[in-house]
Enzyme design. Sequence first.
Site, PDB file in Angstrom:
ATOM      1  N   LYS A 190       0.833  -1.201   0.000  1.00 49.60           N
ATOM      2  CA  LYS A 190       0.000   0.000   0.000  1.00 49.60           C
ATOM      3  C   LYS A 190       0.873   1.260   0.000  1.00 49.60           C
ATOM      4  CE  LYS A 190      -3.485   2.243   2.936  1.00 49.60           C
ATOM      5  NZ  LYS A 190      -4.544   2.412   1.927  1.00 49.60           N
ATOM      6  N   ASP A 229     -28.390  -0.698   6.544  1.00 51.09           N
ATOM      7  CA  ASP A 229     -27.652  -0.861   5.284  1.00 51.09           C
ATOM      8  C   ASP A 229     -27.341  -2.325   4.997  1.00 51.09           C
ATOM      9  OD1 ASP A 229     -27.390   1.879   4.649  1.00 51.09           O
ATOM     10  OD2 ASP A 229     -25.661   2.086   5.984  1.00 51.09           O
ATOM     11  N   GLU A 231     -27.774   2.168  -5.467  1.00 53.00           N
ATOM     12  CA  GLU A 231     -26.844   2.778  -6.412  1.00 53.00           C
ATOM     13  C   GLU A 231     -27.361   2.520  -7.823  1.00 53.00           C
ATOM     14  OE1 GLU A 231     -23.733   1.354  -9.230  1.00 53.00           O
ATOM     15  OE2 GLU A 231     -24.454   0.044  -7.638  1.00 53.00           O
ATOM     16  N   HIS A 290     -18.250   8.249  -6.482  1.00 57.18           N
ATOM     17  CA  HIS A 290     -16.814   7.998  -6.622  1.00 57.18           C
ATOM     18  C   HIS A 290     -16.119   9.047  -7.466  1.00 57.18           C
ATOM     19  CE1 HIS A 290     -17.648   3.651  -5.442  1.00 57.18           C
ATOM     20  NE2 HIS A 290     -17.064   4.262  -4.444  1.00 57.18           N
ATOM     21  N   CYS A 310     -24.373   6.479  -3.018  1.00 56.89           N
ATOM     22  CA  CYS A 310     -23.835   5.832  -1.819  1.00 56.89           C
ATOM     23  C   CYS A 310     -23.412   6.925  -0.840  1.00 56.89           C
ATOM     24  CB  CYS A 310     -22.663   4.931  -2.214  1.00 56.89           C
ATOM     25  SG  CYS A 310     -22.065   3.862  -0.882  1.00 56.89           S
TER      26      CYS A 310
END
Length: 759
Positions: free
Chosen positions: A18, A596, A662, A692, A724
């Site tokens: 990462k 959710d 979505e 996004h 979202c």
Amino acid sequence: MRTFAFGFPRLGVHRQYKTLLERFWDGSLSSEAFQQGIAELKRERLQEYQGMDVIPSNELSLYDPMLDTAVMLGALPSRFRPYAGLSTYFALARGKHALELTKWFNTNYHYLVPELEEPTFELVQNFPLDDVRFHRHEGIETVPTLIGPYTFLRLSKRVRPAGDGLVRVAPLREEEFVEFGSAAVAAYSAVLHSLATEGVQLAVVHEPALALEVPESHWELLASWYGELSRCGVQLWVLCYYDSVSDYRRYSELPVAGIGLDFVSNDENWAELQRYGFPREKTLIAGILNGRQVWRSDLIERLRFLERLHLWVEELVIAPSCPLFHLPVTVSLERNLPEGLQERLAFARERIAELRLLKAAWEGDPGALREAQAQTQLLQTPFARNERVRQRVSALREGDFQRTPPAPLRRQLQQHRLQLPLLPTTTIGSFPQTAEIRRLRSQYARGELSASAYAAAIEQHIRHAIAVQEELGLDVLVHGEFERSDMVEYFAQRLEGFATTEHGWVLSYGSRVYRPPIIYGDVWRPAPMTVREITYAQSLTSKPVKGMLTGPVTMLLWSYWRQDIPAEELAYELALAIADEVRDLEAAGIRIIQIDEPAFREGAPLKRRHWDSYFRWAIRAFRLCHARARPETQIHTHMCYSEFNDIVHFIAELDFDVLSIEGSRSKGEIVDRFATLPPGSIHVGVGVYDVHSPAIPEVSDIEAILARVLQVLPPEAVWVNPDCGLKTRRWEEVIPALRNMVTAARRVAHRVHASSTNS
Ligand code: GLN
Ligand code: ZN
């Protein structure tokens, strides 16, 4: 007997992967330093396989193995040509108009979906060969691994021009497999030939798509493709995992040297093997240790299984059931696990140790055998049970899963209480998780901030979020979820029976990681989990504030879970804890509660014939959360980023009052599916913009989406919301985007009013 482990996490013990990627992307690491770091990680990672008889290579993708396969085959959309190395590679992964990201089989890993334009492939970058050479240079002989042609094509999408400058994107049609397949197999052959020339004798081909439903015509193709690939001078082992193979006989007849079977996901492969036998001349790569869950294995039971298996198979290789990257690297770093848990856990490194131990025990090593026995004994002692919780589950009756009165009557009561306008606007729950909020959380975790100072700081963010929403004119508000690091971990930390880890990171996609909690015992709720923040938010406004909860199916699927009781019962335990929270929120005056379930689709088995049994309990678990809610409490749910088109009838059975889903990824297709349900039976907000993207949606774009929705659903059934949660966005993006959303909703509502008074 030989041992073979594969798919070890590429993340690194210290999440070096990462760090390397993110530093390279932000420019603080040069290309050379990045490559050096990756080489170092490769060396370190290969050490993990020590003691295994077969050591895989080409496993350290720089973003995603499906992307690597597309690049290898030159399967690049024209907007990314010509291929210019790393810059194109990362543009495909995360640039403007990057490839679509979606869930990998029934896991929470996400892959990039290759876009195929023409059935022509050419070898662009020979990753398998490069990696074999890299490790040879270090003196290690490896077996290159690659994603097979079937899985590659089955998961890719075909892009065709569709007039108006638009394109149509869809999975390959059955007949397209012929053309694309032979072109792909030619390119794969070139790779295998190059490996043969290099003296490589064995390659491993991943074909998890063979665990999906595979039509007869595809098996014909597979036989001929693998016939061709087997003539390239390298022996092939084909692996199929995450479920039983769709047709055992066809699979075992493939003209390859070895085939892999997953004996963990369910018993079907084992039953088929006993029914049809196993081809004498082939090697079996037996997936006998769980690659998806974190529990130590009952090694004595596994040894007995191997004895039975050995009656059918001569050439036996033992392996994990699937790649190991679904597990964190090692449990040895954990310091704060509940008493007695650590010695019951095996992450990737410990799983490999089990393989070594199993082989030694098989070969009669008395020390290994004793160790295996001790492990089995430990696992048999009861752990973290709570009889009251078990009793509560066994006392459940049909009525506990059925809310009354029916939804149409409830909605009348709710509307009377809430007085919402036509096309109400809302958001999904989270607001920007700014650097400041992350800092607060880590200061609090390190003990640098007192609980009361932390709570006061969170309240300040809630106040800000409420003020912003009021100013924007949203109809149903949220508190913003600032206190939550993650929608599952937050609740896991507040429930008994759950453990959370310090270092148990797993790759979700790209460089994104998450820490799945571990459900190790019976789950119960010692105290309310969300009431304080939600009621605080509600005290600041007269508009309804939604209580925000994570549903039982998502809590389960985004965690590791105990295997000693059925997943169904565990889901009910979770649901009961959530039902208690619903009751407390109601008592505190909260009028709308959202539960959710973004993972609802993910638990669906790979084969449709298994769907009913999963959806039956998944639906019941959700219904258990709200069956006892008051009729006038409006229950919402939310789902996103999955293929929902084929499950809308299961979704409808959840019996919520309102759904937000979505919509931008499915490009409105989902709306047409809702049209197949009885009119007005489902109240839904189809996401009107993609969270996004930092781009601000135009009012007219949102109006167009709403117009499309209103062609299918009656206006009383339509809500307006983003796709979202907004936690990854910045306030500077969120505010204008929501302003446009509210404007569009009001304009469209106005037009609906006008046309209904005119007619
Ligand atoms: N309520 C959550 C949020 O807004 C939902 C997240 C999700 O769907 N993954 O962040
Ligand atoms: Zn979502």
